[in-house]
Write a protein that holds these residues in place. Sequence first.
Motif, PDB file in Angstrom:
ATOM      1  N   LYS A   5       0.837  -1.210   0.000  1.00 40.04           N
ATOM      2  CA  LYS A   5       0.000   0.000   0.000  1.00 40.04           C
ATOM      3  C   LYS A   5       0.865   1.251   0.000  1.00 40.04           C
ATOM      4  N   LYS A   6       1.971   1.194   0.733  1.00 42.35           N
ATOM      5  CA  LYS A   6       2.869   2.347   0.782  1.00 42.35           C
ATOM      6  C   LYS A   6       3.423   2.643  -0.615  1.00 42.35           C
ATOM      7  N   LEU A   7       3.862   1.601  -1.310  1.00 42.12           N
ATOM      8  CA  LEU A   7       4.394   1.790  -2.659  1.00 42.12           C
ATOM      9  C   LEU A   7       3.314   2.265  -3.628  1.00 42.12           C
ATOM     10  N   GLN A   8       2.112   1.746  -3.459  1.00 40.19           N
ATOM     11  CA  GLN A   8       1.012   2.157  -4.325  1.00 40.19           C
ATOM     12  C   GLN A   8       0.706   3.645  -4.126  1.00 40.19           C
ATOM     13  N   ASN A   9       0.663   4.084  -2.868  1.00 39.33           N
ATOM     14  CA  ASN A   9       0.382   5.493  -2.587  1.00 39.33           C
ATOM     15  C   ASN A   9       1.498   6.392  -3.106  1.00 39.33           C
ATOM     16  N   ILE A  10       2.735   5.984  -2.925  1.00 40.78           N
ATOM     17  CA  ILE A  10       3.871   6.763  -3.428  1.00 40.78           C
ATOM     18  C   ILE A  10       3.828   6.801  -4.960  1.00 40.78           C
ATOM     19  N   GLY A  11       3.397   5.702  -5.563  1.00 37.44           N
ATOM     20  CA  GLY A  11       3.238   5.660  -7.019  1.00 37.44           C
ATOM     21  C   GLY A  11       2.214   6.667  -7.509  1.00 37.44           C
ATOM     22  N   HIS A  12       1.091   6.781  -6.793  1.00 42.84           N
ATOM     23  CA  HIS A  12       0.069   7.764  -7.164  1.00 42.84           C
ATOM     24  C   HIS A  12       0.622   9.183  -7.051  1.00 42.84           C
ATOM     25  N   ILE A  13       1.380   9.428  -5.993  1.00 44.72           N
ATOM     26  CA  ILE A  13       1.965  10.757  -5.799  1.00 44.72           C
ATOM     27  C   ILE A  13       2.935  11.083  -6.934  1.00 44.72           C
ATOM     28  N   LYS A  45      -4.389   9.163   0.893  1.00 44.98           N
ATOM     29  CA  LYS A  45      -4.350   7.740   1.233  1.00 44.98           C
ATOM     30  C   LYS A  45      -3.135   7.416   2.090  1.00 44.98           C
ATOM     31  N   HIS A  46      -2.007   8.026   1.774  1.00 45.10           N
ATOM     32  CA  HIS A  46      -0.781   7.806   2.537  1.00 45.10           C
ATOM     33  C   HIS A  46      -0.974   8.286   3.979  1.00 45.10           C
ATOM     34  N   ALA A  47      -1.568   9.449   4.148  1.00 45.34           N
ATOM     35  CA  ALA A  47      -1.810   9.989   5.484  1.00 45.34           C
ATOM     36  C   ALA A  47      -2.799   9.111   6.259  1.00 45.34           C
ATOM     37  N   ALA A  48      -3.809   8.591   5.575  1.00 43.49           N
ATOM     38  CA  ALA A  48      -4.791   7.729   6.228  1.00 43.49           C
ATOM     39  C   ALA A  48      -4.130   6.432   6.708  1.00 43.49           C
ATOM     40  N   GLU A  49      -3.266   5.872   5.903  1.00 44.20           N
ATOM     41  CA  GLU A  49      -2.556   4.652   6.294  1.00 44.20           C
ATOM     42  C   GLU A  49      -1.648   4.910   7.498  1.00 44.20           C
ATOM     43  N   LYS A  50      -0.976   6.064   7.503  1.00 47.00           N
ATOM     44  CA  LYS A  50      -0.113   6.409   8.630  1.00 47.00           C
ATOM     45  C   LYS A  50      -0.935   6.570   9.904  1.00 47.00           C
TER      46      LYS A  50
END
Length: 57
Positions: A5-13, A45-50
């Motif tokens: 999920k972290k990589l997916q969110n960074i990919g979107h960014i 999404k990244h902030a929500a996961e954190k």
Amino acid sequence: MGIGKKLQNIGHIAEGKSKESTGKAVGNESLEMKGKAEKIKGMVKHAAEKAKDALKH
């Protein structure tokens, strides 16, 4: 946060930033706005996961 999920969110960014830059470079406002939206989506999404991880610990 799971690594996937972290990589997916960074990919979107990253993809959003590249679309935004390309849109600015060629003067395409639609592409620029789509890039901004995708970048923001990844950041949210990244902030929500954190936050979810912070509640677990």
